[in-house]
Design a protein around this motif. Structure first.
Motif, mmCIF file in Angstrom:
data_model
loop_
_atom_site.group_PDB
_atom_site.id
_atom_site.type_symbol
_atom_site.label_atom_id
_atom_site.label_comp_id
_atom_site.label_asym_id
_atom_site.label_seq_id
_atom_site.Cartn_x
_atom_site.Cartn_y
_atom_site.Cartn_z
ATOM 1 N N GLY A 367 12.804 10.479 -13.227
ATOM 2 C CA GLY A 367 11.710 10.731 -12.278
ATOM 3 C C GLY A 367 10.348 10.255 -12.749
ATOM 4 O O GLY A 367 9.528 9.817 -11.943
ATOM 5 N N GLY A 368 10.103 10.316 -14.066
ATOM 6 C CA GLY A 368 8.778 9.985 -14.583
ATOM 7 C C GLY A 368 8.347 8.546 -14.377
ATOM 8 O O GLY A 368 7.155 8.235 -14.434
ATOM 9 N N VAL A 369 9.298 7.645 -14.113
ATOM 10 C CA VAL A 369 8.901 6.232 -13.943
ATOM 11 C C VAL A 369 7.983 6.067 -12.732
ATOM 12 O O VAL A 369 7.190 5.127 -12.678
ATOM 13 N N TRP A 370 8.100 6.980 -11.754
ATOM 14 C CA TRP A 370 7.282 6.842 -10.549
ATOM 15 C C TRP A 370 5.849 7.284 -10.792
ATOM 16 O O TRP A 370 4.994 7.129 -9.938
ATOM 17 N N ASN A 371 5.594 7.830 -12.010
ATOM 18 C CA ASN A 371 4.210 8.176 -12.354
ATOM 19 C C ASN A 371 3.480 7.026 -13.031
ATOM 20 O O ASN A 371 2.322 7.170 -13.400
ATOM 21 N N TRP A 372 4.152 5.887 -13.237
ATOM 22 C CA TRP A 372 3.453 4.741 -13.823
ATOM 23 C C TRP A 372 2.336 4.287 -12.877
ATOM 24 O O TRP A 372 1.322 3.767 -13.311
ATOM 25 N N ALA A 373 2.562 4.451 -11.581
ATOM 26 C CA ALA A 373 1.536 4.074 -10.608
ATOM 27 C C ALA A 373 0.363 5.039 -10.726
ATOM 28 O O ALA A 373 0.571 6.247 -10.881
ATOM 29 N N THR A 374 -0.857 4.506 -10.682
ATOM 30 C CA THR A 374 -2.024 5.373 -10.626
ATOM 31 C C THR A 374 -2.522 5.389 -9.186
ATOM 32 O O THR A 374 -1.960 4.701 -8.326
ATOM 33 N N GLU A 375 -3.586 6.148 -8.927
ATOM 34 C CA GLU A 375 -4.054 6.330 -7.558
ATOM 35 C C GLU A 375 -4.320 5.004 -6.842
ATOM 36 O O GLU A 375 -4.063 4.868 -5.656
ATOM 37 N N ASP A 376 -4.828 4.014 -7.586
ATOM 38 C CA ASP A 376 -5.194 2.734 -6.964
ATOM 39 C C ASP A 376 -4.029 1.760 -6.875
ATOM 40 O O ASP A 376 -4.184 0.660 -6.344
ATOM 41 N N THR A 377 -2.879 2.111 -7.432
ATOM 42 C CA THR A 377 -1.761 1.168 -7.450
ATOM 43 C C THR A 377 -1.174 1.005 -6.058
ATOM 44 O O THR A 377 -0.894 1.992 -5.373
ATOM 45 N N THR A 378 -1.011 -0.247 -5.648
ATOM 46 C CA THR A 378 -0.400 -0.517 -4.350
ATOM 47 C C THR A 378 1.083 -0.166 -4.398
ATOM 48 O O THR A 378 1.786 -0.581 -5.323
ATOM 49 N N ILE A 379 1.554 0.556 -3.414
ATOM 50 C CA ILE A 379 2.990 0.849 -3.300
ATOM 51 C C ILE A 379 3.593 -0.064 -2.229
ATOM 52 O O ILE A 379 4.579 -0.740 -2.445
ATOM 53 N N CYS A 380 2.954 -0.084 -1.047
ATOM 54 C CA CYS A 380 3.418 -0.945 0.050
ATOM 55 C C CYS A 380 2.531 -2.185 0.063
ATOM 56 O O CYS A 380 1.357 -2.101 0.413
ATOM 57 N N ARG A 381 3.104 -3.306 -0.367
ATOM 58 C CA ARG A 381 2.298 -4.529 -0.484
ATOM 59 C C ARG A 381 1.929 -5.080 0.878
ATOM 60 O O ARG A 381 0.837 -5.617 1.069
ATOM 61 N N CYS A 382 2.838 -4.986 1.849
ATOM 62 C CA CYS A 382 2.578 -5.587 3.166
ATOM 63 C C CYS A 382 1.351 -4.950 3.827
ATOM 64 O O CYS A 382 0.556 -5.621 4.458
ATOM 65 N N GLU A 383 1.243 -3.627 3.712
ATOM 66 C CA GLU A 383 0.176 -2.925 4.414
ATOM 67 C C GLU A 383 -0.940 -2.482 3.462
ATOM 68 O O GLU A 383 -1.898 -1.841 3.893
ATOM 69 N N GLY A 384 -0.789 -2.759 2.179
ATOM 70 C CA GLY A 384 -1.829 -2.386 1.216
ATOM 71 C C GLY A 384 -1.999 -0.886 1.052
ATOM 72 O O GLY A 384 -3.113 -0.387 0.930
ATOM 73 N N ILE A 385 -0.877 -0.162 1.051
ATOM 74 C CA ILE A 385 -0.960 1.301 0.942
ATOM 75 C C ILE A 385 -0.809 1.707 -0.528
ATOM 76 O O ILE A 385 0.162 1.361 -1.187
ATOM 77 N N THR A 386 -1.806 2.462 -1.023
ATOM 78 C CA THR A 386 -1.809 2.833 -2.443
ATOM 79 C C THR A 386 -1.112 4.181 -2.657
ATOM 80 O O THR A 386 -0.900 4.957 -1.722
#
Lengths: 461, 380
Positions: A367-386
């Motif tokens: 589960g911890g791998v999903w914490n590599w993203a920080t608040e500004d990290t893009t998750i959805c590249r197509c729509e630019g959702i962080t």
């Protein structure tokens, strides 16, 4: 019954299915977006390029054998390359289009051998130019002889990073680091599986030997957690990853690189099956949302069959064996007869599946791998959702994927969620969302299709 | 803990249901309002429409409700304390006529619109083509142009409403369907999977699904579902700066700020699944869209979706108290997103005071018993 079988995809599953269906006596239409057969794993360069083959002798022999066998039935098939199978309705009705025209096919059976796309774990900088999927870089090597970078960091899980590392080194790249989330030693936990997959294990060892000769020592329990650069990748931060998936504080290491290759498993291209209404389930290690299928490939929708990795990640050897089984079964369904037993293929599939089950342990994502993203990290590249925008949606009570999509647009862009919805589901889970995530419907069209082609019906052959 | 009582139970958390709850709480902050929805956030028609709003109508009640709603949309960031706003773009609407009768209707409507202060222009074919250069002039007899029309994000608007209702103390529960509604000695009892809810007043905002709960109570309202489908294209260069509507084919074409086109079209098909896609729809919509706006031939379809709209015999909304005291309906007849702010306010007035002076009082459910229907010239 006219005995017509349409097959989508020409990787090992699609090719094997076409061979068996044609042998059974069905009329076969084979559809692929690429200009030539082979799919991802057996991808062929354009004939005029005359490129050196990429891969180990064993792999290349399997590829050559299957392509040669396909060559013996090729003339009997209706081949539609550079054609997209974009929509599937119950019936089955399969709609296809090329750049200028479209057709509605109503075969007696459809076999979906659509394979998988790659999966990454988002972290700061992962969307920078110079960060690619490992398989994408491999495809560039195979199809165009293009090496995507000079100084390369590879980070991922499973077996693909090793193969791509060896192939990039062989192509002359300097491998600055090769980080694997889990040690391949995980396989040793199941000696019988190891024996069943000894051929593949031997190939893995050959890739390791090639890496060793190139001076590359894979670091297990490590991962790239930050990509740095202004306009493009300049450096990567690697860190030791604990058993919970979290980076170990103080372990970070800075490596300069112009190419970062990622692969943390795959996402099944299951859109067409889901569009037709096939029952499906969620299995993150096998590719996310997967159609539920019988051993002969039949889904819950009459006449719709699935084969190969698109029906659940199990590798090229299973795909080929399963393609034969499903090709025969779908042809029998189409001809209204009894399926010819595929004993040898059944045995090969069973043996390889045993190995693949063990191999999948190297794709477990704590589960911890999903914490590599920080608040500004893009998750959805197509729509630019962080990740921060998603966290706000979770806090507002949107915890189901449909609710998250509609409140943030995450997953609504070009890729249809193929790239981001697995990560989104995992992030929602940590915030209290359902696990496994609910079924995800797919809507036409599975891939973009020109309106001009849709409006121009060509006579289906 | 699932709620068991409420002063007012709103069934349906789409735009109309949430707007009713919001307006009720605006008028009476002490009210105990509960909104229940069978599905997820934005799962119904509110999250499936083509994101259009217009002030072009032929009847006073619709024109006035659309003006009032537009004022709310324009001020949405402040009204709902939703700083991101709802992507409102007033680029105008061009409703196209392809026959003389449609053009005559436009002429009549434009007089009413002008009387009520809604800007609009009647255009001949040449003026129409000057207004929209990429449009095909084939068979065109003219158009009605309205500048105070355009697009807004239904998702953002719903999200804004939801947040506002919750901040005002309203409770909104998704995935809690009302399976049955029964009269009690005082008020109503709603059966849900999370247990029953008793409420003295109930507003039914489930659009085309409203008869499912009304019929068992002996209330027979002529509400049916009409499937609709829509698609979004990949982004293209910005070229179309107005929403095109063609009543002849039921086609709508618009381009979003980000470059994607949205194409929507009705296709007659047998009733059944309300959100599925019809195999013939893709090609039909592509053909009609290219006929109307030829540049679309070069763009690719990205994704289709389907939904259903509510239909009434006069294609007007149904707003008001039913023959059973304390049970109200607010069904939009294909205008829910664009008229919801005003529908909510008028409904709140009716529920809390028992009456309204708004011309929308003509839209009471009782009209079907009298047989006097309300017409609308600008139904598409």
């Amino acid at each position: 019954m006219s005995g017509h079988v349409a097959i989508v995809g020409t990787g090992p599953a699609g090719l094997a299915a076409a061979i068996e269906a044609a042998r059974t006596g069905a009329r076969v239409t084979l559809i692929d977006e690429a200009p030539r057969e082979g799919g991802q794993i057996y991808r062929q360069p354009a004939p005029e390029l005359d490129l050196p083959p990429v891969g180990l002798p064993g792999e290349l022999a399997r590829k050559a054998a299957l392509l040669a066998e396909f060559g013996t039935v090729r003339e009997k098939l209706e081949l539609r390359f550079q054609t997209t199978a974009h929509s599937l309705y119950p019936g089955p009705e399969l709609q296809i289009a090329d750049a200028t025209a479209s057709a509605r096919l109503t075969p007696d059976a459809v076999i979906l051998a659509t394979g998988v796309g790659e999966r990454a774990i988002p972290f700061p900088g992962w969307t920078l130019p110079g960060v690619l999927y490992a398989g994408g870089a491999q495809a560039l090597l195979k199809a165009q002889g293009v090496r995507a970078g000079d100084r390369v960091v590879i980070s991922g899980a499973g077996a693909l990073p090793l193969a791509v590392g060896a192939q990039m080194a062989e192509a002359g790249a300097e491998i600055a680091a090769l980080a694997l989330l889990h040690s391949p030693v995980r396989l040793l936990m199941d000696p019988l599986a190891l024996w069943a997959g000894r051929g593949i294990v031997a190939e893995g060892l050959q890739y390791l030997a090639k890496l060793r000769r190139a001076g590359v020592r894979p670091q297990t329990g490590w991962a790239a957690i930050h990509a740095h650069g202004v306009d493009r990748l300049e450096a990567v931060t690697l860190a030791r990853i604990g058993g919970d998936g979290q980076p170990v504080a103080g372990s970070e290491r800075h490596v300069e690189a112009d190419l970062l290759l990622l692969n943390y498993g795959f996402t099944a291209n299951s859109e067409l099956a889901r569009m037709a209404g096939a029952e499906h389930r969620y299995d993150p290690a096998m590719g996310g949302w997967l159609p539920v299928a019988a051993r002969d490939g039949a889904t819950s929708v009459a006449g719709v069959y699935v084969a190969g990795d698109g029906a659940g990640l199990r590798g090229a050897l299973v795909a080929e064996a399963e393609g034969r089984i499903v090709g025969a079964a779908a042809a029998a369904h189409a001809l209204g007869g009894q399926s010819v037993a595929q004993g040898a293929a059944e045995a090969r599939r069973a043996r390889q599946e045993r190995f693949q089950r063990a191999l999948r342990r190297t794709l477990d994502l704590p589960g911890g791998v999903w914490n590599w993203a920080t608040e500004d990290t893009t998750i959805c590249r197509c729509e630019g959702i962080t990740a921060g925008r998603l966290a706000r949606a979770f806090a507002d009570g949107h915890l189901t994927l449909d609710g998250i999509k509609r409140s943030t647009r995450c997953g609504m862009g070009w890729c249809g969620g193929r790239t981001c919805l697995q990560a989104t589901a995992a992030l929602a889970r940590a915030a209290g969302g359902d696990w496994p995530p609910a079924e995800m419907r797919a809507r036409p069209v599975a891939r973009p299709v020109p309106l001009g082609a849709l409006a121009n019906p060509a006579d289906p052959a | 803990m699932s709620a068991a009582t409420a002063d007012v139970l709103v069934i349906g958390a789409g735009t109309v249901g949430l707007a009713c709850a919001w307006a009720l709480l605006e008028r009476d902050p002490t009210l105990d309002a509960l909104v229940l929805d069978a599905g997820d956030f934005a799962c119904g028609g509110s999250g499936r429409n083509a994101s259009a709003f217009r002030t072009l109508w032929s009847r006073d009640f619709n024109i006035l409700m659309s003006k009032e709603s537009l004022a709310v949309f324009r001020d949405a960031a402040a009204v709902f304390d939703y700083p991101a706003g709802i992507d409102l773009r007033e680029e105008g609407y061009l409703i196209l006529a392809h026959d003389a009768a449609t053009m005559a209707g436009f002429r009549e409507a434009s007089a009413t619109l002008t009387r009520l202060g809604v800007p609009c222009e009647l255009l001949d074919p040449d003026q129409t083509l000057r207004r929209c250069s990429g449009l095909s002039g084939e068979g065109l007899t003219g158009a009605l142009f309205g500048p105070e029309c355009g697009t807004a994000s239904p998702f953002s608007y719903l999200d804004a409403l939801l947040g506002a209702v919750r901040r005002m103390g309203g409770r909104v529960e998704f995935r809690r369907p009302v399976e049955r509604l029964a009269a009690e000695s005082t008020g109503y009892r709603a059966e849900t999977p999370g247990g029953p809810v008793s409420a003295s007043r109930v507003i039914l905002c489930t659009d085309w699904a409203a008869p499912e709960l009304l019929s068992p109570l002996g209330i027979d309202l002529p509400i049916t579902a009409q499937p609709k489908e829509a698609m979004v294209t990949v982004p293209g260069p910005r070229q179309l700066d107005v929403t095109l509507m063609a009543p002849k084919t039921g086609l709508g074409v618009k381009q979003l700020a980000r470059g994607n086109f949205i194409l929507s079209m009705t296709l007659d098909r047998p009733p059944g699944s309300q959100d599925g896609s019809t195999p013939t729809w893709l090609a039909a919509c592509a053909r009609e869209s290219i006929t109307l706006y030829p540049a679309l031939a070069g763009l690719a379809a990205l994704r289709c979706w389907g939904g259903a709209i509510s239909k009434t015999p006069d294609m007007q909304a149904i707003m008001g108290e039913t023959e059973r005291a304390g049970l109200y309906v607010a069904v939009s007849a294909y205008k829910g997103f664009m008229l919801s702010p005003a529908m909510g306010r008028v409904m709140a007035e009716i529920v809390l005071t028992g009456e309204t002076n708004h011309p929308a009082r003509a839209l009471s459910p009782a009209r079907f018993a009298t047989g006097v229907l309300e017409s609308e010239l600008l139904t598409i």
